[in-house]
Design a protein around this motif. Structure first.
Motif, PDB file in Angstrom:
ATOM      1  N   SER A 180     -12.493  21.146  18.993  1.00 52.86           N
ATOM      2  CA  SER A 180     -13.549  22.028  18.895  1.00 52.86           C
ATOM      3  C   SER A 180     -14.665  21.842  20.039  1.00 52.86           C
ATOM      4  O   SER A 180     -15.314  22.883  20.482  1.00 52.86           O
ATOM      5  N   GLU A 181     -14.887  20.723  20.475  1.00 50.53           N
ATOM      6  CA  GLU A 181     -16.051  20.424  21.486  1.00 50.53           C
ATOM      7  C   GLU A 181     -15.366  20.064  22.684  1.00 50.53           C
ATOM      8  O   GLU A 181     -16.290  19.158  23.386  1.00 50.53           O
ATOM      9  N   GLY A 182     -14.342  20.019  22.903  1.00 51.06           N
ATOM     10  CA  GLY A 182     -13.694  20.108  24.109  1.00 51.06           C
ATOM     11  C   GLY A 182     -13.031  18.358  24.325  1.00 51.06           C
ATOM     12  O   GLY A 182     -12.582  17.944  25.543  1.00 51.06           O
ATOM     13  N   LYS A 183     -13.290  17.966  23.273  1.00 53.58           N
ATOM     14  CA  LYS A 183     -12.786  16.237  23.404  1.00 53.58           C
ATOM     15  C   LYS A 183     -11.340  16.274  22.945  1.00 53.58           C
ATOM     16  O   LYS A 183     -10.830  17.091  22.040  1.00 53.58           O
ATOM     17  N   GLN A 184     -10.685  15.268  23.567  1.00 56.53           N
ATOM     18  CA  GLN A 184      -9.108  15.233  23.166  1.00 56.53           C
ATOM     19  C   GLN A 184      -8.997  14.372  22.137  1.00 56.53           C
ATOM     20  O   GLN A 184      -9.734  13.456  21.918  1.00 56.53           O
ATOM     21  N   LYS A 185      -8.234  14.444  21.126  1.00 57.17           N
ATOM     22  CA  LYS A 185      -8.048  13.828  19.943  1.00 57.17           C
ATOM     23  C   LYS A 185      -6.721  12.855  20.066  1.00 57.17           C
ATOM     24  O   LYS A 185      -5.723  13.505  20.668  1.00 57.17           O
ATOM     25  N   THR A 186      -6.919  11.660  19.757  1.00 54.81           N
ATOM     26  CA  THR A 186      -5.831  10.942  19.924  1.00 54.81           C
ATOM     27  C   THR A 186      -4.849  11.267  18.580  1.00 54.81           C
ATOM     28  O   THR A 186      -5.330  11.075  17.619  1.00 54.81           O
ATOM     29  N   VAL A 187      -3.543  11.135  18.901  1.00 58.79           N
ATOM     30  CA  VAL A 187      -2.525  11.339  17.744  1.00 58.79           C
ATOM     31  C   VAL A 187      -2.100   9.997  17.345  1.00 58.79           C
ATOM     32  O   VAL A 187      -1.432   9.445  18.676  1.00 58.79           O
ATOM     33  N   TYR A 188      -1.967   9.244  16.113  1.00 60.41           N
ATOM     34  CA  TYR A 188      -1.477   8.115  16.162  1.00 60.41           C
ATOM     35  C   TYR A 188      -0.191   8.174  15.312  1.00 60.41           C
ATOM     36  O   TYR A 188      -0.327   8.942  14.099  1.00 60.41           O
ATOM     37  N   GLN A 189       1.108   7.619  15.593  1.00 61.65           N
ATOM     38  CA  GLN A 189       2.115   7.814  14.866  1.00 61.65           C
ATOM     39  C   GLN A 189       2.172   6.321  13.997  1.00 61.65           C
ATOM     40  O   GLN A 189       2.322   5.288  14.600  1.00 61.65           O
ATOM     41  N   THR A 190       2.245   6.287  12.880  1.00 61.98           N
ATOM     42  CA  THR A 190       2.039   5.053  11.951  1.00 61.98           C
ATOM     43  C   THR A 190       3.257   4.897  10.949  1.00 61.98           C
ATOM     44  O   THR A 190       3.872   6.052  10.537  1.00 61.98           O
ATOM     45  N   LEU A 191       3.530   3.701  10.466  1.00 65.69           N
ATOM     46  CA  LEU A 191       4.303   3.311   9.420  1.00 65.69           C
ATOM     47  C   LEU A 191       3.676   3.733   8.227  1.00 65.69           C
ATOM     48  O   LEU A 191       2.335   4.142   8.174  1.00 65.69           O
ATOM     49  N   PRO A 192       4.441   4.077   6.927  1.00 65.41           N
ATOM     50  CA  PRO A 192       3.842   4.508   5.958  1.00 65.41           C
ATOM     51  C   PRO A 192       2.703   3.504   5.381  1.00 65.41           C
ATOM     52  O   PRO A 192       2.824   2.127   5.555  1.00 65.41           O
ATOM     53  N   PRO A 193       1.520   3.737   4.951  1.00 64.31           N
ATOM     54  CA  PRO A 193       0.558   3.218   4.517  1.00 64.31           C
ATOM     55  C   PRO A 193       0.858   2.009   3.504  1.00 64.31           C
ATOM     56  O   PRO A 193       1.590   2.168   2.450  1.00 64.31           O
ATOM     57  N   LYS A 194       0.170   0.846   3.711  1.00 64.73           N
ATOM     58  CA  LYS A 194       0.555  -0.375   2.844  1.00 64.73           C
ATOM     59  C   LYS A 194      -0.762  -0.512   1.912  1.00 64.73           C
ATOM     60  O   LYS A 194      -2.154  -0.380   2.516  1.00 64.73           O
ATOM     61  N   LEU A 195      -0.599  -0.834   0.873  1.00 63.45           N
ATOM     62  CA  LEU A 195      -1.811  -1.047  -0.083  1.00 63.45           C
ATOM     63  C   LEU A 195      -2.377  -2.447   0.170  1.00 63.45           C
ATOM     64  O   LEU A 195      -1.915  -3.467   0.059  1.00 63.45           O
ATOM     65  N   LEU A 196      -3.741  -2.549   0.584  1.00 68.67           N
ATOM     66  CA  LEU A 196      -4.484  -3.914   0.782  1.00 68.67           C
ATOM     67  C   LEU A 196      -5.263  -4.104  -0.700  1.00 68.67           C
ATOM     68  O   LEU A 196      -5.130  -5.332  -0.745  1.00 68.67           O
ATOM     69  N   TRP A 197      -5.999  -3.106  -1.222  1.00 69.47           N
ATOM     70  CA  TRP A 197      -6.592  -3.611  -2.307  1.00 69.47           C
ATOM     71  C   TRP A 197      -6.671  -2.356  -3.381  1.00 69.47           C
ATOM     72  O   TRP A 197      -6.720  -1.269  -2.984  1.00 69.47           O
ATOM     73  N   LYS A 198      -6.690  -2.709  -4.608  1.00 67.78           N
ATOM     74  CA  LYS A 198      -6.928  -1.781  -5.860  1.00 67.78           C
ATOM     75  C   LYS A 198      -7.947  -2.307  -6.688  1.00 67.78           C
ATOM     76  O   LYS A 198      -7.963  -3.362  -7.016  1.00 67.78           O
ATOM     77  N   LYS A 199      -8.716  -1.224  -7.105  1.00 70.60           N
ATOM     78  CA  LYS A 199      -9.809  -1.676  -7.961  1.00 70.60           C
ATOM     79  C   LYS A 199      -9.197  -2.212  -9.330  1.00 70.60           C
ATOM     80  O   LYS A 199      -8.338  -1.352  -9.843  1.00 70.60           O
ATOM     81  N   TYR A 200      -9.928  -3.360  -9.890  1.00 71.95           N
ATOM     82  CA  TYR A 200      -9.720  -3.747 -11.171  1.00 71.95           C
ATOM     83  C   TYR A 200     -10.009  -2.488 -12.373  1.00 71.95           C
ATOM     84  O   TYR A 200     -11.052  -2.063 -12.078  1.00 71.95           O
ATOM     85  N   PRO A 201      -9.371  -2.372 -13.281  1.00 74.21           N
ATOM     86  CA  PRO A 201     -10.164  -1.378 -14.571  1.00 74.21           C
ATOM     87  C   PRO A 201     -11.171  -2.140 -15.060  1.00 74.21           C
ATOM     88  O   PRO A 201     -11.271  -3.270 -15.158  1.00 74.21           O
ATOM     89  N   LEU A 202     -12.291  -1.323 -15.521  1.00 75.74           N
ATOM     90  CA  LEU A 202     -13.236  -1.846 -16.232  1.00 75.74           C
ATOM     91  C   LEU A 202     -12.988  -2.428 -17.690  1.00 75.74           C
ATOM     92  O   LEU A 202     -12.023  -1.772 -18.403  1.00 75.74           O
ATOM     93  N   PRO A 203     -13.637  -3.199 -18.345  1.00 79.29           N
ATOM     94  CA  PRO A 203     -13.313  -3.884 -19.469  1.00 79.29           C
ATOM     95  C   PRO A 203     -13.680  -2.702 -20.673  1.00 79.29           C
ATOM     96  O   PRO A 203     -14.202  -1.460 -20.163  1.00 79.29           O
ATOM     97  N   GLU A 204     -13.005  -2.869 -21.730  1.00 77.81           N
ATOM     98  CA  GLU A 204     -12.995  -1.824 -22.643  1.00 77.81           C
ATOM     99  C   GLU A 204     -14.579  -1.906 -23.161  1.00 77.81           C
ATOM    100  O   GLU A 204     -15.411  -2.667 -23.194  1.00 77.81           O
ATOM    101  N   ASN A 205     -15.047  -0.869 -23.631  1.00 83.69           N
ATOM    102  CA  ASN A 205     -16.750  -0.578 -23.884  1.00 83.69           C
ATOM    103  C   ASN A 205     -17.634  -0.635 -22.801  1.00 83.69           C
ATOM    104  O   ASN A 205     -18.814  -1.166 -22.964  1.00 83.69           O
ATOM    105  N   ALA A 206     -16.996  -0.584 -21.568  1.00 80.66           N
ATOM    106  CA  ALA A 206     -18.057  -1.033 -20.487  1.00 80.66           C
ATOM    107  C   ALA A 206     -19.059   0.169 -20.292  1.00 80.66           C
ATOM    108  O   ALA A 206     -20.347  -0.180 -19.845  1.00 80.66           O
ATOM    109  N   GLU A 207     -18.866   1.322 -20.672  1.00 79.91           N
ATOM    110  CA  GLU A 207     -20.074   2.242 -20.498  1.00 79.91           C
ATOM    111  C   GLU A 207     -21.019   1.569 -21.449  1.00 79.91           C
ATOM    112  O   GLU A 207     -22.387   2.052 -21.278  1.00 79.91           O
ATOM    113  N   ASN A 208     -21.061   0.886 -22.401  1.00 74.76           N
ATOM    114  CA  ASN A 208     -22.122   0.325 -23.481  1.00 74.76           C
ATOM    115  C   ASN A 208     -22.529  -1.034 -22.896  1.00 74.76           C
ATOM    116  O   ASN A 208     -23.582  -1.395 -23.445  1.00 74.76           O
ATOM    117  N   MET A 209     -22.080  -1.259 -21.864  1.00 74.60           N
ATOM    118  CA  MET A 209     -22.431  -2.937 -21.314  1.00 74.60           C
ATOM    119  C   MET A 209     -22.426  -2.743 -20.080  1.00 74.60           C
ATOM    120  O   MET A 209     -22.195  -3.621 -19.232  1.00 74.60           O
TER     121      MET A 209
END
Length: 819
Positions: A676-705
């Protein structure tokens, strides 16, 4: 003879019966005794009451004569140069129950938003309200909005443009032409003046929600009618007072009468004044009755409407509370449910849909915008090589995640606690504390523990090690670029524990320390020390038996801005891998806590992180997108690019800082069309994404702790053999964790006052040394020393050793008594 000739030839007199505001007529008009002139300040409604009263008195003929005289007077107003008339010629707008004289209709263009711009709307001005509809047909069933003109501010803009501001909201309107714009503005100003006059005591406090359009119009009309009735009553009251005084004077003059010839004139005057007084009294009685009847009718209707609104509001509050509880339960259930990320098992029939998915990333500063496209069939052969390189690491991470999710007792085997006392529900007037703190540095504001969480800032720094297994995996990587991806995921993971953590950690006392020995579980040891109090600064050192060392010096700069608090961590984080010698350096982004005064607190992270490998100049640029109501992106979005020393991109990183991060290997890049501003966009062809990190679930009753994670629950757990300056031994923090907040506040004031006394002593000693010509000694941390890094050239406090040896000997003689 015309009225003009009568005015020129005969002396025009003002009858003594009438107040100064009434009309002056030629004297020959008063020759007929029954003829009575009506005062000029009678409204049309009062005139009707007066007519009824005169009919009751047998004066119908007289009224017709007066009305005729008034008509003649109106026709000859200019000739007689009269400025005051018998009756008002313009009735009050409230006289009509339908659209009043200020009614005005037509098409205008209303500004909606930046996407749609100005949209054509049908506007109707009536009864002091400006309503708008999409079409004229909508007037029968749907109103898109209503503007109350009594409190509106009208401002002229550019050509054909004007702005209405009401209740903090602005309406930008445009007309077809300048003439049409002027007509609308004039009509709006006149309607505003009428509405202001009719409703001098209206209340726009806005505590209740907006009423429906028919109810609002009905109430506005009733208020106008009541105001008009009240004005009639005031007028009648003034007239009764004037005519009563005149009648009293006439009776007094009649008593003092001496000559019989004067008696006839005086009796005629008394008779006229008595008749006027009776007419005005009857009009007053009728107006009072009308006012009372109308007030009673509307009072019953308003009582029913008020009761209905109260019931609706109570029902709405209950519904919102139930929805909040359901949302909280669903979110906790979703986080605790096991999630699978299997990118290998995609059916063959879904490959076409996968290839159609295109993800757009925001443009980085100093780098072009880019687009990622999942690779097609040609990349299938190369997918296995990357997977085989990381499969062992993935299995380690997956096993650890399942251990936590299934509650298989990992923490039980280590003997760590899994809960703390529930947070008490104490109410506090936030504004009474914060109103005098705007613009001040947050660390200098005396805060009660109600705003805190039972952890110190040193413990919060240590909590960054929640996902230390990412660094363990990175230490086993042969590729520095793959290692960079894991380091980037680790830098993002440190913010995942803050998404619900709006409490402020305790400011550590000068010389306060915190250790975390997790060699048996995770292979690392961590030590933190508070090296400065103003500004607050801490030094942190972690050494792992699994091949890495991390150190940092962080200074917290925070400002309270009225509606939000900004926390800017200053300083760099250093990470060095023992085997490869790769030395990574990065800094933290800005954290912002919103809705400090009103509303629910929520936290956001925004800014950029540049991770630099000083050994081979590899670089990763991460962008934390700030939350925006108008953005279509996923909230808390993080995107990034991993580049080598020559600036060639190899991996695309994407995810959110509160949930997960993924990486996709780039196999081909090309320049697309201009943006939109006259700049060229670089198009990257990639492999399917690989999971690096996933957040652990919070402990039970975490909202009160305090929404503590599994690691955070163990940080303040008492341990034997720690230094006497350890944060676990801080009494106010310990009392707060136990739920004794009043005692914690008292202990906190004692500790802060003791720290002020120590600071004054150091300042006095420094001043004494300067007076003696000696060099003033500054405070020196116990376990850290300031050094210059040979690779990055940065000067910072680094661990000088001795703490763990002192712990083994249990020799804490060097430690100050700060608690």
């Amino acid at each position: 003879m015309s009225l003009r000739h009568m005015a020129d030839s005969e002396q025009s007199v003002r009858h003594p019966l009438f107040p100064p505001s009434s009309i002056s007529f030629p004297s020959h008009l008063w020759e007929a005794p029954p003829l009575l002139a009506v005062p000029a300040n009678l409204t049309p409604r009062l005139l009707d009451h007066a007519l009824n009263a005169l009919h009751a008195c047998g004066g119908a003929r007289v009224v017709r004569q007066v009305s005729g005289a008034c008509s003649a007077a109106f026709r000859q107003t200019a000739a007689l140069n009269m400025t005051e008339l018998v009756v008002r010629t313009l009735p009050s707008p409230s006289a009509a129950q339908g659209p009043g004289p200020d009614a005005y209709k037509g098409w205008l263009f209303k500004w909606t938003n930046y996407l749609k711009g100005y949209q054509r709307r049908w506007f109707v001005l009536s009864n002091g309200l400006l309503s708008y509809y999409r079409t004229q047909a909508e007037m029968a069933h749907t109103c898109r909005g209503t503007i109350t003109l009594a409190t509106v501010h009208i401002e002229m803009g550019d050509t054909c443009h004007f702005v209405l501001t009401s209740g903090g909201r602005s309406y930008h309107l445009k007309a077809y032409s300048e003439g049409e714009c002027q007509r609308w503005v004039s009509a709006l100003q006149q309607a505003k003046a009428n509405a202001t006059q009719m409703m001098p005591h209206s209340d726009d406090s806005g505590d209740e929600g907006p009423l429906a359009q028919p109810d609002r119009a009905l109430i506005q009309g009733a208020l106008k009618t009541l105001a008009s009735k009240l004005e009639d009553l005031n007028t009648c009251n003034e007239l009764i007072g004037k005519h009563g005084a005149a009648l009293q004077r006439s009776l007094s003059e009649l008593e003092d009468l001496r000559a019989a010839s004067d008696g006839v004139d005086k009796l005629k005057t008394v008779n006229e004044r008595a008749t006027l007084f009776r007419i005005t009294s009857n009009a007053m009685i009728n107006a009072c009755q009308d006012f009372v009847d109308l007030a009673e009718a509307h009072s019953r209707r308003w009582q029913r409407a008020l009761q209905y609104e109260r019931e609706q509001r109570h029902h709405l509050e209950e519904t919102i509370e139930q929805l909040a509880k359901q949302h909280n339960s669903l979110e906790r259930a979703w986080r605790e449910s096991p999630s699978t990320h299997n990118s290998e098992g995609t059916p063959e029939g879904e490959s076409s849909e996968e290839n159609e998915d295109i993800e757009f990333f925001d443009a980085m500063e100093d780098s072009p915008a880019f687009i990622t496209v999942p690779a097609g069939d040609h990349s299938q052969h190369s997918r296995g090589s990357l997977s085989s390189n990381w499969s062992q690491d993935d299995n380690v991470s997956l096993a650890f995640s399942l251990c936590l999710q299934e509650g298989s007792g990992c923490y039980l085997r280590r003997g760590r606690r899994r809960r703390i006392p529930d947070k008490p529900n104490y109410s506090l007037n936030l504004w009474s504390i914060m109103k005098n703190c705007i613009g001040k540095e947050l660390s200098k504001i005396p805060m009660p523990v109600n705003f805190n969480e039972p952890l110190s800032m040193l413990q919060r720094l240590t909590e960054d090690l929640e996902y230390s297994e990412l660094l363990d995996r990175a230490a086993r990587c042969d590729s520095s670029l793959e290692q960079m991806c894991l380091v980037a995921a680790f830098s993002v993971s440190s913010y995942s524990t803050t998404v619900h953590r709006t409490g402020k950690p305790f400011n550590p006392l000068l010389g306060e320390t915190y250790e975390l020995d997790r060699v048996e579980e995770y292979g690392y040891r961590s030590i933190c020390e508070q090296i400065s109090h103003h500004p607050p600064a801490a030094a942190h050192h972690v050494i792992s038996q699994r091949g890495w060392t991390l150190w940092q010096e962080i200074t917290i700069d925070s400002k309270f801005r009225g509606k939000y608090i900004s926390i800017m961590p200053l300083g760099n984080i250093h990470l060095k891998f023992h085997a490869s010698g790769n030395h990574y350096v990065w800094s933290k982004v800005t954290s912002t806590v919103h809705n400090i005064i009103v509303g629910k607190l929520w936290i956001d992270q925004s800014g950029d992180i540049i991770i630099m490998n000083h050994r081979n100049k590899d670089k990763c640029h991460l962008k934390f997108s700030p939350y925006s109501y108008f953005s279509r992106d996923v909230p808390r979005k993080v995107t990034g690019v991993v580049m080598d020393s020559e600036g060639c991109a190899h991996y695309i990183l994407s995810g959110t800082w509160d949930d997960k991060m993924e990486s996709a290997k780039i196999i081909e890049s090309s320049h697309g069309s201009g943006g939109s501003e006259g700049k060229q966009k670089t198009v990257y062809q990639t492999l399917p994404p690989k999971l690096l990190w996933k957040k652990y679930p919070l402990p039970e009753n975490a909202e009160n702790m305090h929404y503590f994670s599994s690691l955070a629950l163990t940080l303040n757990e008492p341990e034997d053999g720690v230094a006497p300056t350890d944060s676990r031994l801080r009494p106010d923090q310990r009392l707060m964790e136990a739920g004794l907040w009043d005692e914690a506040n008292a202990e906190k004031q004692i500790l802060e006052e003791r720290q002020r006394l120590e600071r004054r002593k150091r300042e006095a000693q420094a001043n004494l040394a300067l007076e003696e010509g000696k060099e003033a000694e500054s405070y020196q941390p116990l376990w850290f020393d300031k050094r210059t890094d040979t690779e990055s050239g940065e000067s910072s406090y680094v661990y000088k050793g001795g703490y763990w040896e002192a712990k083994d000997r249990q020799d804490w003689s060097q430690c100050p008594a700060i608690f």
